[in-house]
Enzyme design. Sequence first.
Site, PDB file in Angstrom:
ATOM      1  CB  SER A 181      -0.928  -0.019   1.218  1.00 48.57           C
ATOM      2  OG  SER A 181      -1.927   0.967   1.099  1.00 48.57           O
ATOM      3  CG  ASN A 182      -0.395   4.620  -1.418  1.00 49.88           C
ATOM      4  OD1 ASN A 182      -1.081   5.432  -0.797  1.00 49.88           O
ATOM      5  ND2 ASN A 182      -0.859   3.932  -2.448  1.00 49.88           N
ATOM      6  N   PRO A 183       1.132   5.653   1.817  1.00 49.48           N
ATOM      7  CG  PRO A 183       2.880   7.129   2.298  1.00 49.48           C
ATOM      8  CD  PRO A 183       2.387   6.190   1.271  1.00 49.48           C
TER       9      PRO A 183
END
Length: 395
Positions: free
Chosen positions: A208-210
């Site tokens: 995923s990513n922030p």
Amino acid sequence: MLAGKTILLGVSGGIAAYKSVELVRLLKKEGADVYVIMTEHATKFVTPLTFESLSGNPVFTDVVGEYKKYPVEHIVLSEKADLMVVAPATANVIAKFANGIADDYLSTTNLALTCPRLICPAMNHNMYAHPATQANLKRLDSYDNYQLMEPKEGRLATGIVGKGRMPEAIEIFNEIKYLLSPKDMLGKTVLITAGPTREHYDPIRFLSNPSTGKMGYAIARKAAERGARVILVSGPVSIELPPKVKVVSVNTAIEMREAAIKYFDETDIFIGTAAVADYRPKNRAAEKIKKGADTLILDLEKNPDIIAELGQNKDQRIVVGFAAETNNGFSYALEKIKKKNLDFIVLNDVAQKGAGFGVDTNIVKFVFPDGTHEEFPLMLKEDVATKILDQIMKL
Ligand code: C5P
């Protein structure tokens, strides 16, 4: 957005009066000029001094002498007001308003007003259900410029669970903002993707990513305030849901694509703010992958490019994309506009302080298909949202 607005807050005698203290704080923070009018009973629950200190304005009550101090203030106030909110509105105040009684400061001001009012009933559940109260509410609702906010089910002051609780200050505040916004997007349907996606490689782990969804949620909130019908397809985030928005929760890029396609037909404006994972694990293990070997190789395959697919089928729709880059942003953005068939792209240089993931601010550039651009300074994401919607309405 409430700067320059004068809001009257009528407080009548219910225990929920304490929530209105917070409401004043929220309104002031947003720049509104707030005048509080209290019934005599209300002053038994919260002191006028509390409201005076928070609003920075004199508080009008029914205490003898007030009329002398500010003889025609109820007329002056009613001419200045953009909105009057009555929270809590007791059965008594509702009965007075419905029947045109003007026997104290609040009810007199109410009769002299021509602006919209937001009435937030709060009382014991039996009082609320009483046919007299219901008839009065119905009557108020039939008058021009009266908006009622339904009380909530929940534990009441007596400990009994029933319908009669006043909505929380933040909910009333959101309703006020909605009522005071110009409705220039009425009749438009806006579809927004927001947040990250999660691409699992086993049942409990994912890539995923922030992304926190803040930018997309801010656009959704602003568009709804401006009267648009808003559908927000959201990856997993943990921020507050915007009011009056239909939220469709998804996890993976594939689910996000499916949801976006489902609603695209009914959409006038599509805004892709989601940080969609470009790749997903080719295989998702059925069981948790055990720690063993020193290295673990994941085979990845490409995810669908949602906005590119929608851009190719856009017809008369407006399609706006986002680009988060750390270098060469401008040329990448131009390339993306062409490839994805966008009306413009909102470019943010995530390497800059105060821009991009997680923060409340952003530094953006709008890049247009003809290579022109418009640059903005550091702004709150809410204000960036307004600029984006303004630009879309110009198109
Ligand atoms: O190609 P890139 O990911 O940089 O493009 C960013 C824009 O494309 C954003 O508007 C993003 O929401 C959208 N996007 C998408 N589907 C993808 C990847 C990006 O809709 N698979």
